[in-house]
Design a protein around this motif. Structure first.
Motif, short mmCIF file in Angstrom:
data_model
loop_
_atom_site.label_atom_id
_atom_site.label_comp_id
_atom_site.label_asym_id
_atom_site.label_seq_id
_atom_site.Cartn_x
_atom_site.Cartn_y
_atom_site.Cartn_z
N ALA A 101 3.73 7.77 -15.82
CA ALA A 101 4.21 8.76 -15.13
C ALA A 101 3.12 9.16 -14.02
O ALA A 101 3.77 9.90 -13.03
CB ALA A 101 4.16 10.24 -16.14
N GLU A 102 1.89 9.20 -14.05
CA GLU A 102 1.00 9.74 -13.00
C GLU A 102 1.10 8.56 -11.81
O GLU A 102 1.01 9.06 -10.67
CB GLU A 102 -0.38 9.53 -13.58
N ALA A 103 1.20 7.41 -12.16
CA ALA A 103 1.51 6.38 -10.97
C ALA A 103 2.88 6.74 -10.30
O ALA A 103 3.08 6.71 -9.01
CB ALA A 103 1.56 5.09 -11.53
N GLU A 104 4.10 6.80 -11.11
CA GLU A 104 5.19 7.14 -10.44
C GLU A 104 5.12 8.46 -9.62
O GLU A 104 5.62 8.54 -8.34
CB GLU A 104 6.27 7.51 -11.52
N LYS A 105 4.54 9.46 -9.96
CA LYS A 105 4.28 10.68 -9.29
C LYS A 105 3.39 10.41 -7.90
O LYS A 105 3.91 10.82 -6.67
CB LYS A 105 3.47 11.92 -10.02
N ALA A 106 2.46 9.71 -8.19
CA ALA A 106 1.58 9.41 -6.73
C ALA A 106 2.37 8.53 -5.78
O ALA A 106 2.50 9.00 -4.74
CB ALA A 106 0.50 8.46 -7.32
N MET A 107 3.14 7.58 -6.18
CA MET A 107 3.88 6.86 -5.42
C MET A 107 5.21 7.68 -4.73
O MET A 107 5.54 7.63 -3.57
CB MET A 107 4.52 5.41 -5.78
N THR A 108 5.62 8.48 -5.83
CA THR A 108 6.93 9.26 -5.11
C THR A 108 6.41 10.08 -3.99
O THR A 108 6.94 10.36 -3.28
CB THR A 108 7.34 9.94 -6.61
N SER A 109 5.38 10.93 -4.37
CA SER A 109 4.80 11.77 -3.35
C SER A 109 4.59 11.21 -1.96
O SER A 109 4.80 11.76 -1.10
CB SER A 109 3.57 12.57 -3.87
N VAL A 110 4.21 9.91 -1.89
CA VAL A 110 4.01 9.28 -0.63
C VAL A 110 5.30 8.81 -0.23
O VAL A 110 5.50 8.97 1.12
CB VAL A 110 2.94 7.92 -0.93
N ALA A 124 -1.94 4.26 2.34
CA ALA A 124 -1.81 4.21 3.94
C ALA A 124 -0.65 3.16 4.25
O ALA A 124 0.19 3.43 5.30
CB ALA A 124 -2.98 3.59 4.57
N LEU A 125 -0.60 2.12 3.63
CA LEU A 125 0.53 1.13 4.03
C LEU A 125 1.95 1.71 3.60
O LEU A 125 2.88 1.54 4.52
CB LEU A 125 0.31 -0.22 3.38
N LEU A 126 1.92 2.37 2.68
CA LEU A 126 3.35 3.12 2.05
C LEU A 126 3.66 4.15 3.00
O LEU A 126 4.81 4.25 3.41
CB LEU A 126 2.95 3.81 0.74
N ARG A 127 2.75 4.91 3.41
CA ARG A 127 3.04 6.24 4.52
C ARG A 127 3.67 5.48 5.85
O ARG A 127 4.29 5.83 6.56
CB ARG A 127 1.77 6.97 4.53
N GLU A 128 2.85 4.44 6.25
CA GLU A 128 3.08 3.73 7.68
C GLU A 128 4.34 3.08 7.36
O GLU A 128 5.44 3.28 8.26
CB GLU A 128 1.96 2.83 8.08
N HIS A 134 2.00 -2.73 -2.32
CA HIS A 134 2.34 -3.82 -1.18
C HIS A 134 3.67 -4.29 -1.49
O HIS A 134 4.71 -4.61 -0.52
CB HIS A 134 1.44 -4.75 -1.60
N ALA A 135 4.03 -4.66 -2.70
CA ALA A 135 5.59 -5.14 -3.05
C ALA A 135 6.52 -4.10 -2.67
O ALA A 135 7.63 -4.43 -2.16
CB ALA A 135 5.62 -5.28 -4.47
N ALA A 136 6.15 -2.69 -2.65
CA ALA A 136 7.10 -1.59 -2.31
C ALA A 136 7.36 -1.49 -0.94
O ALA A 136 8.32 -1.47 -0.59
CB ALA A 136 6.62 -0.13 -3.01
N CYS A 137 6.31 -1.91 -0.23
CA CYS A 137 6.25 -1.96 1.19
C CYS A 137 7.21 -2.95 1.59
O CYS A 137 7.97 -2.94 2.69
CB CYS A 137 4.98 -1.89 2.00
#
Length: 154
Positions: free
Chosen positions: A108-117, A73-77, A40-43
């Motif tokens: 690292a896992e969280a960074e990868k997950a958010m980076t991919s989105v 979903a919010l990041l993708r949108e 949410h903060a990233a969005c």
């Protein structure tokens, strides 16, 4: 450049979703959507940088179609909306503030997950408040984010 922040209280009746990952050992986060404060903060940071309002204006409680939506979903949108207005993400920095869950083992896992989105580098840091305030008392957590965007020429 834009800055965003988000805060959610813990809710033991919901699963914990943070930085686009499930955290089964931590209580969930209450909210209109899944409570993923990092997403949410990233969005919020991306929307602000692009001049597209904020998280509440785009996905808030007045928008029932986003009730229960995942942070992913919010990041993708958000990224889709940026693309429509010719903005692209250079990078995102997210800081998670709270006593739990412990971020370091899964950073690292969280960074990868958010980076991919997001489609651009996302870097995550975490801190506690040394027992101070609602995060220090373990009542919830907060996140802040900074986004750097560039405008694609027409």
């Amino acid at each position: 450049m834009g800055h965003g922040s988000d805060v959610h209280r813990f809710d033991s009746d919901t699963p914990c979703r943070l930085a686009c990952l499930d955290w089964p050992s931590s209580p969930g986060l209450a909210g209109h959507s899944d409570g993923d404060a990092a997403a949410h903060a990233a969005c919020d940071a991306m929307l602000t940088a692009a001049g597209l309002g904020d998280l509440g204006a785009n996905f808030g409680a007045s928008r029932p179609e986003w009730a229960g939506a995942s942070g992913e979903a919010l990041l993708r949108e958000t990224v889709r909306r940026l693309g429509e207005t010719r903005w692209r993400v250079v990078n995102l920095s997210v800081q998670i503030i709270g006593e739990r869950p412990k971020i370091a083992p899964r950073r690292a896992e969280a960074e990868k997950a958010m980076t991919s989105v997001v489609g651009a580098p996302v870097r995550i840091s975490a801190t506690t408040t040394d027992g101070l305030g609602f995060t220090g008392r373990g009542e919830g957590l907060a996140a802040t984010a900074t986004a750097l965007l560039y405008s694609v020429p027409a």
